[in-house]
Design a protein around this motif. Structure first.
Motif, short mmCIF file in Angstrom:
data_model
loop_
_atom_site.label_atom_id
_atom_site.label_comp_id
_atom_site.label_asym_id
_atom_site.label_seq_id
_atom_site.Cartn_x
_atom_site.Cartn_y
_atom_site.Cartn_z
N GLU A 18 0.94 -1.32 0.01
CA GLU A 18 0.01 0.00 0.03
C GLU A 18 0.86 1.19 -0.07
O GLU A 18 2.03 1.22 0.40
CB GLU A 18 -0.85 -0.04 1.31
N PRO A 19 0.37 2.26 -0.21
CA PRO A 19 1.17 3.64 -0.61
C PRO A 19 1.34 4.19 0.79
O PRO A 19 0.55 3.90 1.71
CB PRO A 19 0.14 4.42 -1.45
N GLU A 20 2.36 5.06 0.89
CA GLU A 20 2.35 5.64 2.15
C GLU A 20 1.40 6.61 2.51
O GLU A 20 0.65 7.07 1.27
CB GLU A 20 3.71 6.78 2.13
N MET A 147 -9.28 -1.64 -11.11
CA MET A 147 -8.05 -0.93 -11.28
C MET A 147 -6.84 -1.96 -11.56
O MET A 147 -6.97 -2.83 -10.74
CB MET A 147 -7.67 0.04 -10.15
N PRO A 148 -6.21 -2.13 -12.50
CA PRO A 148 -5.25 -3.30 -12.92
C PRO A 148 -4.14 -3.39 -12.24
O PRO A 148 -2.85 -2.89 -12.55
CB PRO A 148 -5.12 -2.95 -14.29
N LEU A 149 -3.97 -3.50 -10.86
CA LEU A 149 -2.95 -3.45 -10.00
C LEU A 149 -1.98 -4.60 -10.27
O LEU A 149 -2.38 -5.81 -10.79
CB LEU A 149 -3.21 -3.72 -8.47
N PRO A 150 -0.68 -4.37 -10.13
CA PRO A 150 0.18 -5.57 -10.44
C PRO A 150 0.12 -6.77 -9.51
O PRO A 150 -0.71 -6.68 -8.44
CB PRO A 150 1.74 -4.97 -10.04
N PRO A 151 0.43 -7.93 -9.95
CA PRO A 151 -0.26 -9.28 -9.03
C PRO A 151 0.64 -9.44 -7.77
O PRO A 151 0.10 -10.02 -7.08
CB PRO A 151 0.54 -10.29 -10.05
N TYR A 152 1.66 -8.69 -7.67
CA TYR A 152 2.24 -8.78 -6.52
C TYR A 152 1.43 -7.77 -5.12
O TYR A 152 1.84 -7.94 -4.06
CB TYR A 152 3.99 -8.29 -6.54
N ASP A 159 -8.20 4.06 -1.46
CA ASP A 159 -8.53 5.08 -2.40
C ASP A 159 -8.04 4.98 -3.87
O ASP A 159 -6.80 4.65 -3.83
CB ASP A 159 -7.92 6.31 -1.77
N PRO A 160 -8.72 4.40 -4.76
CA PRO A 160 -8.25 3.93 -5.97
C PRO A 160 -7.27 5.14 -6.60
O PRO A 160 -6.54 4.91 -7.42
CB PRO A 160 -9.60 3.88 -6.97
N ASN A 161 -7.57 6.56 -6.44
CA ASN A 161 -6.60 7.69 -6.78
C ASN A 161 -5.49 7.57 -6.57
O ASN A 161 -4.48 8.01 -7.12
CB ASN A 161 -7.41 8.87 -6.43
#
Length: 340
Positions: A18-20, A147-152, A159-161
């Motif tokens: 997840e992002p910071e 949303m096409p997140l990478p498989p890892y 928040d999809p943004n």
């Protein structure tokens, strides 16, 4: 040059899931490309390394909800479709799983609003699908797509943004240009207030950016083409910057591919649009960019090869080893590196 030359050890727990909480508080490794020890900063400290002579070049593509799940007509088998590149008003090049179940002529139902027919098999096992629908495709995609997140990355962000840059404008990418995820509107304003010009290019991220290398000799790898645009205004600013001795700093490997595709022998940039399959690996002579903002990339990836071309393979692998020791976060939601 062998694929094994671009391998490195990465503990699984360093793959960011997840992002910071705040974009510009990711960590930043500053790597002088001509030698010297790396520095360890926060991303917002990047203003210390960019000045009024420079131009910052960003990719304003926007990720679309490109992952769809449908049912094979007649059998009900679940089919996953990842939109890669629009090939016509109703036609897309896509990845499908399981691919062996969808030969040409296969119909796929994505609910009441959308149906697709496989028209052909394309390069690298991709498919060409023609969609049938009523209304506006992008609106249907917003309702049905994911949303096409990478498989890892194991779960969608709250928040999809956060998988979009704050300057994303032009829909069409199957993945985010992740180096740009660290910028905030406030940080961009600070950079502009310091006198640095910021210009945009477009490269829609598709299979070329994340397709794995499947050959031992990397020189035999062929990139999948991706669409790009460079406006006359962007080219003018870049060329004027180079003419007065300023630096061109690319935000991300996608921006780099775009600029180096359009670069002339004298280092200037030609405006225009088209398709690029440029593959940058050690031995490549950069024509346009002087610095690069990038994330930490997967082992054996074309992206790791590109940054190794800029800073040197051994030096880059040493920097990655230090990032592991210092517990940097890796890949799409991870920390950043400035090669300058």
């Amino acid at each position: 040059m062998q694929i094994k030359d671009f391998d490195y050890y990465l503990p699984e727990e360093l793959i960011a899931q997840e992002p910071e909480p705040r974009r510009d508080e990711s960590r930043l490794m500053v790597l002088p490309k001509n030698g010297g020890a790396p520095e360890h900063k926060l991303f917002k400290d990047i203003v210390e390394y960019i000045d009024a002579r420079d131009v910052l070049v960003i990719n304003n593509t926007r990720v679309i909800p490109a992952r769809l799940w449908g049912e094979k007509e007649g059998t009900g088998t679940t089919i996953e479709v990842l939109l890669l590149t629009r090939r016509g008003e109703h036609t897309w090049e896509v990845l499908v799983r399981p691919g062996r179940r969808v030969p040409p002529g296969t119909g796929i139902i994505f609910g009441e609003e959308l149906r697709g027919t496989v028209e052909a098999v394309a390069d690298e096992g991709c498919r060409i699908i023609k969609f049938q629908y009523e209304g506006i495709f992008e609106q249907i995609l917003d309702r049905l797509g994911v949303m096409p997140l990478p498989p890892y990355i194991k779960k969608q962000p709250a928040d999809p943004n956060r998988y979009q840059t704050v300057y994303a404008r032009r829909p069409g990418s199957a993945a985010a240009p992740t180096a740009g995820l660290h910028f905030t509107p406030e940080l961009l304003k600070t950079i502009k207030d310091n006198g640095t010009q910021i210009v945009t290019v477009l490269l829609h991220v598709g299979l070329g950016t994340f397709r794995p290398v499947k050959v031992d000799d990397i020189t035999r790898h062929r990139m999948h083409a991706e669409y790009f645009e460079i406006t006359p205004e962007t080219a003018r600013v870049i060329n004027e910057t180079r003419g007065r001795g300023g630096r061109v700093i690319a935000v991300g490997t996608t921006t780099t591919r775009c600029l180096e595709t359009a670069g002339r022998e004298d280092g200037t940039v030609q405006p225009g649009s088209g398709w690029t399959d440029i593959f940058i690996y050690p031995g490549y002579t950069f024509r346009v960019i002087d610095g690069l903002i990038t994330n930490f990339h997967l082992p054996r990836s074309t992206l790791l090869m590109m940054v190794s071309a800029l800073a040197g393979r051994e030096r880059m692998l040493e920097a990655y080893a230090e990032a592991v020791r210092k517990r940097y976060r890796f890949f799409s939601f991870g920390d950043a590196m400035l090669i300058i």
